[in-house]
Design an enzyme around this catalytic site. Sequence first.
Site, PDB file in Angstrom:
ATOM      1  N   ASN A 178       0.913  -1.236  -0.011  1.00 39.49           N
ATOM      2  CA  ASN A 178       0.158   0.072  -0.141  1.00 39.49           C
ATOM      3  C   ASN A 178       0.944   1.300   0.125  1.00 39.49           C
ATOM      4  O   ASN A 178       2.082   1.211   0.546  1.00 39.49           O
ATOM      5  CB  ASN A 178      -0.733   0.158   1.209  1.00 39.49           C
ATOM      6  CG  ASN A 178      -0.326   0.790   2.530  1.00 39.49           C
ATOM      7  OD1 ASN A 178      -0.560   2.015   2.537  1.00 39.49           O
ATOM      8  ND2 ASN A 178       0.053   0.056   3.309  1.00 39.49           N
ATOM      9  N   PHE A 182      -1.066   8.464   4.417  1.00 37.08           N
ATOM     10  CA  PHE A 182      -1.851   9.318   5.575  1.00 37.08           C
ATOM     11  C   PHE A 182      -3.000   9.702   5.125  1.00 37.08           C
ATOM     12  O   PHE A 182      -3.414  11.079   5.633  1.00 37.08           O
ATOM     13  CB  PHE A 182      -0.685  10.211   6.139  1.00 37.08           C
ATOM     14  CG  PHE A 182       0.311   9.639   7.014  1.00 37.08           C
ATOM     15  CD1 PHE A 182       0.002   8.233   7.445  1.00 37.08           C
ATOM     16  CD2 PHE A 182       1.370  10.595   7.593  1.00 37.08           C
ATOM     17  CE1 PHE A 182       1.288   7.794   8.243  1.00 37.08           C
ATOM     18  CE2 PHE A 182       2.023  10.068   8.454  1.00 37.08           C
ATOM     19  CZ  PHE A 182       2.366   8.669   8.985  1.00 37.08           C
ATOM     20  N   SER A 262       6.268   5.378   8.641  1.00 33.27           N
ATOM     21  CA  SER A 262       5.623   5.193   7.227  1.00 33.27           C
ATOM     22  C   SER A 262       6.352   5.465   6.042  1.00 33.27           C
ATOM     23  O   SER A 262       7.113   6.523   5.814  1.00 33.27           O
ATOM     24  CB  SER A 262       4.074   5.995   7.170  1.00 33.27           C
ATOM     25  OG  SER A 262       3.717   5.796   5.747  1.00 33.27           O
ATOM     26  N   ASN A 264       5.336   5.957   2.968  1.00 28.59           N
ATOM     27  CA  ASN A 264       4.579   6.434   2.048  1.00 28.59           C
ATOM     28  C   ASN A 264       4.420   8.375   2.029  1.00 28.59           C
ATOM     29  O   ASN A 264       3.638   8.956   1.503  1.00 28.59           O
ATOM     30  CB  ASN A 264       3.064   6.186   1.901  1.00 28.59           C
ATOM     31  CG  ASN A 264       3.198   4.437   1.753  1.00 28.59           C
ATOM     32  OD1 ASN A 264       3.922   4.177   0.866  1.00 28.59           O
ATOM     33  ND2 ASN A 264       2.548   3.887   2.505  1.00 28.59           N
ATOM     34  N   THR A 265       5.222   8.698   3.233  1.00 38.01           N
ATOM     35  CA  THR A 265       5.254  10.373   3.467  1.00 38.01           C
ATOM     36  C   THR A 265       6.707  10.512   3.259  1.00 38.01           C
ATOM     37  O   THR A 265       7.475  10.349   4.071  1.00 38.01           O
ATOM     38  CB  THR A 265       4.470  10.784   4.600  1.00 38.01           C
ATOM     39  OG1 THR A 265       3.122  10.475   5.011  1.00 38.01           O
ATOM     40  CG2 THR A 265       4.947  12.032   5.059  1.00 38.01           C
ATOM     41  N   LYS A 304       6.493   4.347  16.640  1.00 43.27           N
ATOM     42  CA  LYS A 304       6.399   3.331  15.744  1.00 43.27           C
ATOM     43  C   LYS A 304       7.637   3.352  14.528  1.00 43.27           C
ATOM     44  O   LYS A 304       7.721   4.294  14.118  1.00 43.27           O
ATOM     45  CB  LYS A 304       5.126   3.401  14.996  1.00 43.27           C
ATOM     46  CG  LYS A 304       4.872   1.926  13.927  1.00 43.27           C
ATOM     47  CD  LYS A 304       3.279   1.861  13.625  1.00 43.27           C
ATOM     48  CE  LYS A 304       3.227   0.379  12.978  1.00 43.27           C
ATOM     49  NZ  LYS A 304       1.622   0.490  12.574  1.00 43.27           N
ATOM     50  N   ASN A 333       6.599  -1.170  11.258  1.00 38.06           N
ATOM     51  CA  ASN A 333       5.810  -0.746  10.206  1.00 38.06           C
ATOM     52  C   ASN A 333       5.908  -1.466   8.985  1.00 38.06           C
ATOM     53  O   ASN A 333       6.657  -2.662   9.161  1.00 38.06           O
ATOM     54  CB  ASN A 333       6.053   0.707   9.873  1.00 38.06           C
ATOM     55  CG  ASN A 333       4.943   1.701   9.560  1.00 38.06           C
ATOM     56  OD1 ASN A 333       4.021   1.043   8.431  1.00 38.06           O
ATOM     57  ND2 ASN A 333       4.811   2.625   9.988  1.00 38.06           N
TER      58      ASN A 333
END
Length: 445
Positions: A178, A182, A262, A264-265, A304, A333
């Site tokens: 994925n 966020f 994450s 994805n940021t 995390k 994560n």
Amino acid sequence: MAGRTGRVLLRQVLHRSRWFSSSASAAGHQKTPPLPKKGRILTGTMLGMVLAGGAYVSMVDEPILSDWLFKATKSLNPLFALLDPEVAHHLAILASSYGLVPREKRPDPPVLQVDVWGLRFSNPVGLAAGFDKSAEAFEGLLGMGFGFVEVGSITPLPQEGNPKPRVFRLRQEGAIINRYGFNNDGIEAVTKRLNAQHRKRMPELVPDNSNNRVKNGGRAGSGILGVNIGKNKTTEDAAADYVKGVHALSQFADYLVVNVSSPNTPGLRKLQGRKQLEDLIRKVQAARDEMQWGEGGPPPLLVKIAPDLSRQDLEDIAAVALTLRLDGLIISNTTISRPESVSKLPLAEEAGGLSGKPLFKLSTDILKEMYILTQGRVPIIGCGGISSGEDAYKKIRAGATLVQLYTSFAYEGPALIPQIKAELAKCLERDGFKSVQEAIGVDCK
């Protein structure tokens, strides 16, 4: 409760039938012509099913009904598999938010109870952040029997996340890639939702084995809620975003999570560096501690981290955690790596974080290393690739106090929750452990 529900349903069906007949007559309507034979058969069959269902529900007790409902959800899994993964995700959130999911009525085995951070978890199996991103469905999710549910990541401003498509199933590997980014409704909307539920969720204080007072949670209480906070994609001052999250949301959290991992940021994972992480945690702790807190004090603060870290990275994070007396860590994560079992698949080239079974070994190895580096003094939530009670047990033996699911729950649905808890209880009893806490980190000693 189940019997009463069946009787109420039956009364409603009969009442509505009477209401329709009487209101039609009162309105001067002509007598309704009889239904065709097929229609009468279908109507009679449906009414018979309702009557039989109501009678059945009134006869069985809650645990039996609960077991039946969880098993029945397995029949829906093939239907969800036909849907686009993000559409399926939205439907699952919608169903949970409206209570259209089974509720666990069976008490958790005593061997699964865990006391940590002044909180009592009726079982150590939680739902990871990323599923209920905007705190829309946590009440229904807690009702399924999770020991705790973590919502988020929540950012100060609403954001749509990355362009679609951004979720990809690797079903044969039990994995998902994925790159949501966020996507969430933002602090203001989430605060309203949490505030509406806050008084209903006020936990009772009960004594633990040392006569300390702990908050009772899980199925027997109000449930334990974690709140995961992040930064907006375009924010340059990351600490300012996390401080806003603390000020707005920590009052509703049983524990608070700073997500710096994450993939994805852009730039987020750089916050895991020693200096950056230490500066960030000091500011977040100060923001939390400057607020007014009652007898229970502020919520514990966790960080995390990613599984894609070097040994030096882990040593630095462990040093920060011990120096600043961090309350806990979540490991881990998603990963940006592609293990061999995944790397040859066409979807492996999609950008984003990989979760599910291929992540299990990597995340568990990192968990074990961090448990050793922190000398077992920092409670850890083990996350990544758990799909069975045996997997959860291995995480606990590697140093996890609690564990979290995501991908396996997305594939298997509600029936997985009681299955994992039952399997975990058997693992503990098989090896002679009287509690989860006796098994924590035994493979590291």
